[in-house]
Design a protein around this motif. Structure first.
Motif, PDB file in Angstrom:
ATOM      1  N   ARG A   1       0.863  -1.187   0.000  1.00  0.00           N
ATOM      2  CA  ARG A   1       0.000   0.000   0.000  1.00  0.00           C
ATOM      3  C   ARG A   1       0.898   1.235   0.000  1.00  0.00           C
ATOM      4  N   ILE A   2       0.595   2.199  -0.860  1.00  0.00           N
ATOM      5  CA  ILE A   2       1.428   3.392  -1.022  1.00  0.00           C
ATOM      6  C   ILE A   2       0.611   4.612  -0.618  1.00  0.00           C
ATOM      7  N   GLU A   3       1.162   5.430   0.268  1.00  0.00           N
ATOM      8  CA  GLU A   3       0.436   6.599   0.770  1.00  0.00           C
ATOM      9  C   GLU A   3       1.151   7.889   0.392  1.00  0.00           C
ATOM     10  N   HIS A   4       0.345   8.893   0.034  1.00  0.00           N
ATOM     11  CA  HIS A   4       0.802  10.278  -0.188  1.00  0.00           C
ATOM     12  C   HIS A   4       1.968  10.358  -1.172  1.00  0.00           C
ATOM     13  N   TYR A   5       1.833   9.632  -2.255  1.00  0.00           N
ATOM     14  CA  TYR A   5       2.848   9.681  -3.310  1.00  0.00           C
ATOM     15  C   TYR A   5       2.523  10.856  -4.232  1.00  0.00           C
TER      16      TYR A   5
ATOM     17  N   LEU B   1      -1.208  10.816  -4.308  1.00  0.00           N
ATOM     18  CA  LEU B   1      -1.893   9.524  -4.464  1.00  0.00           C
ATOM     19  C   LEU B   1      -1.793   8.688  -3.195  1.00  0.00           C
ATOM     20  N   THR B   2      -2.898   8.021  -2.863  1.00  0.00           N
ATOM     21  CA  THR B   2      -2.866   6.918  -1.914  1.00  0.00           C
ATOM     22  C   THR B   2      -3.400   5.705  -2.661  1.00  0.00           C
ATOM     23  N   ILE B   3      -2.576   4.661  -2.804  1.00  0.00           N
ATOM     24  CA  ILE B   3      -2.903   3.508  -3.647  1.00  0.00           C
ATOM     25  C   ILE B   3      -3.043   2.274  -2.758  1.00  0.00           C
ATOM     26  N   SER B   4      -4.172   1.563  -2.909  1.00  0.00           N
ATOM     27  CA  SER B   4      -4.430   0.374  -2.094  1.00  0.00           C
ATOM     28  C   SER B   4      -4.840  -0.789  -2.988  1.00  0.00           C
ATOM     29  N   PRO B   5      -4.338  -1.994  -2.703  1.00  0.00           N
ATOM     30  CA  PRO B   5      -4.765  -3.174  -3.473  1.00  0.00           C
ATOM     31  C   PRO B   5      -6.199  -3.560  -3.113  1.00  0.00           C
ATOM     32  N   ILE B   6      -6.926  -4.101  -4.094  1.00  0.00           N
ATOM     33  CA  ILE B   6      -8.282  -4.625  -3.874  1.00  0.00           C
ATOM     34  C   ILE B   6      -8.178  -6.142  -3.837  1.00  0.00           C
TER      35      ILE B   6
END
Length: 409
Positions: free
Chosen positions: A148-152, A168-173
């Motif tokens: 999970r990637i936060e505040h990119y 961006l905040t990126i989360s896997p589904i």
């Protein structure tokens, strides 16, 4: 209590079994069961089917009850999340594992300008600037690995071709079994923030240049009196660098190290400034090679929006030359007084009001008592005392001459 989905009571005639006996056909109904003994409501789905006799009439109704509480709560949570997504100011975008867009909320429409019909099904790279495609693909690889990637912070391209800074905040589904099937991003426009940061840095640079070009001494302290800034004049006065002083208590800095009294004076000044008082006094300041100069020192506080002290600002201007000048002027004044007192004649300074012929004495030498016999206090207490001295027949001529001299100078 038996309630429908709108929390309204359900009558017995509306129940599936009643409908079966009435119509002879299958019936079903979803309802809420509320009991005084339970802390939470339960949801039931009832299916009712008829059992007929030899004449084709309904003999029995067979009822099947299913507890669907978990299913209903899940649906309600999904609707809640959907409402959040639809009403979010941020762009929320769902993507398949290979990067194709599956969801595109109104926030994304507002941010990028594309409608859901234009965006869904497209590969997310259609809004990438060309120079960051490789970097973005590496991010997708990390997501596929479950990260999970936060505040990119990166950039995207709007429909009108304008580049926009985003965070961006990126989360896997994942599926219920934990398998990653896609990913979602929350994308926020930070263009204004980036612009403000650039302006702030530019402004700070300009302020630094202004401070460093001031001949006066200026610094900045925390509310506790710790040095966080010092301008070039203050540093150069003692051949110091910013690293030499930052982080040190102001009273322990080189400028006041020549005596314990000066350090104590500075410490007491900081205590007063912490209480919101502006402190001002003349004080000796140590400069390069141990020399001392006298400065007009001011310590003031800067308050935040809540009225609390945010910073303390010390400043000073060298007054050694000023004090020397004042001493010279005082010496010259004493010399002039001695000269005036030795002149065998009356020396005076007066102000003239041409409208009413008044002549006010500002100064008159002591010799007037010897020459005319009038006491000095008589001259100083009466604006019209000249009328007692000048012959009445000469008064108009004296006033005219004095007025003419005044206007010429």
């Amino acid at each position: 209590e038996l309630l429908d989905i709108n929390d309204q009571p359900i009558s017995s005639s509306a129940l599936p079994r009643s409908q079966v006996f009435l119509n002879g056909k299958d019936a079903d109904l979803t309802l809420k069961v509320r009991s005084d003994n339970d802390t939470e409501d339960k949801w039931l789905h009832i299916e009712s089917s008829p059992v007929l006799d030899e004449h084709g009439r309904v003999k029995l109704a067979v009822n099947i009850f299913r507890d669907i509480t978990t299913q209903i709560e899940t649906q309600q949570h999904l609707k809640h999340y959907e409402a959040i997504v639809q009403n979010s100011y941020d762009a929320i975008v769902g993507k398949s594992l290979d990067g194709h867009i599956t969801n595109w909320n109104p926030g994304a429409v507002k941010l990028y300008g594309y409608t859901p019909e234009e965006a869904i099904g497209q590969h997310i790279s259609f809004i990438f600037p060309k120079n960051i495609e490789t970097q973005e693909m590496l991010l997708q690889k990390r997501i596929r690995q479950g990260e999970r990637i936060e505040h990119y912070e990166t950039k995207r391209v709007r429909k009108d071709g304008q580049e926009v800074d985003i965070s961006l905040t990126i989360s896997p589904i994942r599926t219920s079994e934990g398998q990653i099937v896609g990913y979602s991003t929350i994308e926020r426009d930070i263009s204004t923030r980036k612009l403000l940061e650039e302006l702030r840095q530019e402004t700070q640079g300009r302020v630094r240049k202004v401070l460093d070009n001031l001949s006066s001494f200026v610094g900045m302290l925390t509310p506790e009196g710790i040095i966080i800034e010092a301008n070039r004049s203050l540093l150069d006065s003692a051949d110091l660098t910013l690293d030499d002083v930052v982080g040190k208590p102001f009273e322990d800095a080189y400028w006041w190290s020549y005596s314990e009294d000066s350090r104590t004076h500075m410490r007491n000044s900081i205590i007063k400034a912490q209480a919101g008082e502006t402190v001002r006094f003349d004080v000796p300041m140590q400069v390069a090679q141990g020399g001392l100069i006298t400065i007009d020192f001011i310590l003031a506080s800067i308050l935040n929006e809540d009225g609390q002290v945010q910073y303390l600002v010390p400043s000073g201007v060298g007054v050694t030359d000023r004090n020397n000048l004042l001493h010279q002027l005082d010496t010259q004044r004493k010399q002039l007084d001695a000269i005036i007192q030795s002149v065998p004649g009356v020396i005076y300074d007066l102000s003239i009001d041409a409208h009413n012929d008044k002549q006010t004495i500002n100064f008159i030498s002591d010799y007037v008592e010897h020459m005319l016999g009038y006491r000095l206090d008589d001259w100083r207490s009466d604006d019209d005392f000249w009328r007692n001295v000048i012959v009445p027949a000469d008064w108009d001529e004296v006033v005219l001459e004095a007025t003419t001299a005044f206007e010429q100078h």
